[in-house]
Design a protein around this motif. Structure first.
Motif, PDB file in Angstrom:
ATOM      1  N   TYR A 169       2.633  -3.836  11.111  1.00 37.42           N
ATOM      2  CA  TYR A 169       1.539  -2.615  11.017  1.00 37.42           C
ATOM      3  C   TYR A 169       0.134  -3.204  11.241  1.00 37.42           C
ATOM      4  O   TYR A 169       0.016  -4.633  11.338  1.00 37.42           O
ATOM      5  N   SER A 170      -0.670  -2.287  11.767  1.00 40.95           N
ATOM      6  CA  SER A 170      -2.164  -2.754  11.915  1.00 40.95           C
ATOM      7  C   SER A 170      -3.018  -1.532  11.018  1.00 40.95           C
ATOM      8  O   SER A 170      -2.442  -0.283  11.177  1.00 40.95           O
ATOM      9  N   ALA A 171      -3.882  -1.808  10.392  1.00 39.07           N
ATOM     10  CA  ALA A 171      -4.715  -0.801   9.635  1.00 39.07           C
ATOM     11  C   ALA A 171      -6.223  -1.114   9.899  1.00 39.07           C
ATOM     12  O   ALA A 171      -6.610  -2.380   9.699  1.00 39.07           O
ATOM     13  N   VAL A 199     -11.785   1.931   2.410  1.00 36.86           N
ATOM     14  CA  VAL A 199     -10.720   3.220   2.881  1.00 36.86           C
ATOM     15  C   VAL A 199      -9.970   2.857   4.015  1.00 36.86           C
ATOM     16  O   VAL A 199     -10.570   2.285   4.968  1.00 36.86           O
ATOM     17  N   ILE A 200      -9.043   3.322   4.050  1.00 35.42           N
ATOM     18  CA  ILE A 200      -7.986   3.298   5.446  1.00 35.42           C
ATOM     19  C   ILE A 200      -8.340   4.277   6.356  1.00 35.42           C
ATOM     20  O   ILE A 200      -8.427   5.812   6.102  1.00 35.42           O
ATOM     21  N   GLU A 201      -8.785   4.093   7.606  1.00 37.38           N
ATOM     22  CA  GLU A 201      -9.228   5.025   8.571  1.00 37.38           C
ATOM     23  C   GLU A 201      -8.179   5.382   9.524  1.00 37.38           C
ATOM     24  O   GLU A 201      -7.953   6.490  10.103  1.00 37.38           O
ATOM     25  N   ALA A 202      -7.376   4.248   9.622  1.00 37.54           N
ATOM     26  CA  ALA A 202      -6.202   4.322  10.714  1.00 37.54           C
ATOM     27  C   ALA A 202      -5.303   3.376  10.213  1.00 37.54           C
ATOM     28  O   ALA A 202      -5.454   2.221  10.045  1.00 37.54           O
ATOM     29  N   GLU A 203      -3.732   3.501  10.649  1.00 37.24           N
ATOM     30  CA  GLU A 203      -2.741   2.936  10.543  1.00 37.24           C
ATOM     31  C   GLU A 203      -1.759   3.180  11.629  1.00 37.24           C
ATOM     32  O   GLU A 203      -1.559   4.409  11.938  1.00 37.24           O
ATOM     33  N   ILE A 204      -1.137   2.100  12.323  1.00 34.67           N
ATOM     34  CA  ILE A 204      -0.149   2.361  13.245  1.00 34.67           C
ATOM     35  C   ILE A 204       0.932   1.560  12.917  1.00 34.67           C
ATOM     36  O   ILE A 204       0.917   0.233  12.536  1.00 34.67           O
ATOM     37  N   TYR A 205       2.358   1.889  13.032  1.00 29.64           N
ATOM     38  CA  TYR A 205       3.285   1.203  12.438  1.00 29.64           C
ATOM     39  C   TYR A 205       4.329   1.101  13.663  1.00 29.64           C
ATOM     40  O   TYR A 205       4.431   1.714  14.634  1.00 29.64           O
ATOM     41  N   LEU A 206       5.029  -0.121  13.755  1.00 30.19           N
ATOM     42  CA  LEU A 206       6.117  -0.650  14.684  1.00 30.19           C
ATOM     43  C   LEU A 206       7.283  -1.018  13.802  1.00 30.19           C
ATOM     44  O   LEU A 206       7.444  -1.887  13.156  1.00 30.19           O
ATOM     45  N   THR A 207       8.449  -0.029  14.296  1.00 33.71           N
ATOM     46  CA  THR A 207       9.743  -0.677  13.641  1.00 33.71           C
ATOM     47  C   THR A 207      10.437  -1.539  14.261  1.00 33.71           C
ATOM     48  O   THR A 207      10.680  -1.206  15.671  1.00 33.71           O
ATOM     49  N   LEU A 208      10.854  -2.529  13.634  1.00 30.67           N
ATOM     50  CA  LEU A 208      11.667  -3.438  14.408  1.00 30.67           C
ATOM     51  C   LEU A 208      12.987  -3.685  13.967  1.00 30.67           C
ATOM     52  O   LEU A 208      13.843  -4.446  14.701  1.00 30.67           O
ATOM     53  N   VAL A 236      -5.821   8.691   9.932  1.00 32.29           N
ATOM     54  CA  VAL A 236      -4.689   8.733  11.051  1.00 32.29           C
ATOM     55  C   VAL A 236      -3.863   7.869  10.752  1.00 32.29           C
ATOM     56  O   VAL A 236      -4.049   6.889  10.861  1.00 32.29           O
ATOM     57  N   MET A 237      -2.336   8.319  10.712  1.00 29.48           N
ATOM     58  CA  MET A 237      -1.323   7.477  10.554  1.00 29.48           C
ATOM     59  C   MET A 237      -0.180   7.774  11.912  1.00 29.48           C
ATOM     60  O   MET A 237       0.140   8.734  11.906  1.00 29.48           O
ATOM     61  N   VAL A 238       0.116   6.575  12.744  1.00 31.98           N
ATOM     62  CA  VAL A 238       1.265   6.630  13.636  1.00 31.98           C
ATOM     63  C   VAL A 238       2.469   6.011  13.116  1.00 31.98           C
ATOM     64  O   VAL A 238       2.277   4.857  12.889  1.00 31.98           O
ATOM     65  N   GLY A 296      -4.951   8.870  -2.675  1.00 31.62           N
ATOM     66  CA  GLY A 296      -5.957   9.686  -2.247  1.00 31.62           C
ATOM     67  C   GLY A 296      -7.183   8.974  -2.072  1.00 31.62           C
ATOM     68  O   GLY A 296      -7.685   8.872  -0.847  1.00 31.62           O
ATOM     69  N   PRO A 297      -7.869   8.359  -3.010  1.00 35.77           N
ATOM     70  CA  PRO A 297      -9.216   7.491  -2.944  1.00 35.77           C
ATOM     71  C   PRO A 297      -8.962   6.538  -1.671  1.00 35.77           C
ATOM     72  O   PRO A 297      -9.906   5.789  -1.674  1.00 35.77           O
ATOM     73  N   LEU A 298      -7.726   6.097  -1.246  1.00 34.50           N
ATOM     74  CA  LEU A 298      -7.596   4.815  -0.688  1.00 34.50           C
ATOM     75  C   LEU A 298      -7.820   5.541   1.027  1.00 34.50           C
ATOM     76  O   LEU A 298      -7.737   4.441   1.937  1.00 34.50           O
ATOM     77  N   LEU A 299      -7.532   6.511   1.034  1.00 32.54           N
ATOM     78  CA  LEU A 299      -7.582   7.160   2.660  1.00 32.54           C
ATOM     79  C   LEU A 299      -8.810   7.922   2.718  1.00 32.54           C
ATOM     80  O   LEU A 299      -9.572   8.665   2.191  1.00 32.54           O
ATOM     81  N   ALA A 300      -9.507   7.461   4.060  1.00 26.91           N
ATOM     82  CA  ALA A 300     -10.550   8.068   4.415  1.00 26.91           C
ATOM     83  C   ALA A 300     -10.329   9.755   4.860  1.00 26.91           C
ATOM     84  O   ALA A 300      -8.917  10.146   4.989  1.00 26.91           O
ATOM     85  N   MET A 301     -11.261  10.759   4.645  1.00 33.00           N
ATOM     86  CA  MET A 301     -10.768  11.864   5.031  1.00 33.00           C
ATOM     87  C   MET A 301     -10.278  12.194   6.296  1.00 33.00           C
ATOM     88  O   MET A 301      -9.263  12.985   6.416  1.00 33.00           O
ATOM     89  N   ASN A 302     -10.649  11.658   7.311  1.00 31.54           N
ATOM     90  CA  ASN A 302     -10.119  11.709   8.846  1.00 31.54           C
ATOM     91  C   ASN A 302      -9.037  10.678   8.895  1.00 31.54           C
ATOM     92  O   ASN A 302      -8.782  10.463  10.178  1.00 31.54           O
TER      93      ASN A 302
END
Length: 127
Positions: A105-107, A117-126, A37-39, A29-35
């Protein structure tokens, strides 16, 4: 700021990885921004907001044979003009010691009140 941000973000990522391995929602929880977004990597599902992401992790942690995800940062680039940074690396998901999925991934991180804190993450499955 760059060296300090790099170290702080790497430490936060290690904390996040440990929390995933230990199924510790309270540490995530504390590592994530309130808003935040994860893709996700495979189906590009969008998980928006800290509460939604914690609920998704809670479901993951309840799986009979749950996947344990690890993110390994390769580069972290801090902005010289704003308290933000980008992390790039590779991830993998393991079940019972066997890699089931992996990719890149990129964060995006933001320093808020002295903590990153993390604001956004996007993942690519390879694989």
């Amino acid at each position: 700021m760059t060296a300090t941000a790099d170290l702080a973000i790497r430490m936060a990522r290690a904390t996040f990885n440990r929390a995933l391995a230990e199924a510790d929602l309270n540490a995530i929880g504390p590592l994530l921004a309130m808003n935040v977004v994860m893709v996700t990597g495979t189906d590009s599902a969008v998980i928006s907001g800290r509460k939604a992401q914690l609920m998704a992790w809670k479901r993951e942690f309840a799986a009979k044979e749950r996947m344990i995800y690890t993110r390994t940062p390769e580069t972290i680039e801090a902005s010289p003009v704003e308290p933000i940074a980008m992390e790039h690396g590779h991830w993998r998901g393991v079940v019972a010691g066997v890699t089931q999925a992996s990719g890149r991934y990129s964060a995006k991180w933001r320093e808020v009140g002295g903590a990153w804190v993390i604001e956004a993450e996007i993942y690519l499955t390879l694989a």
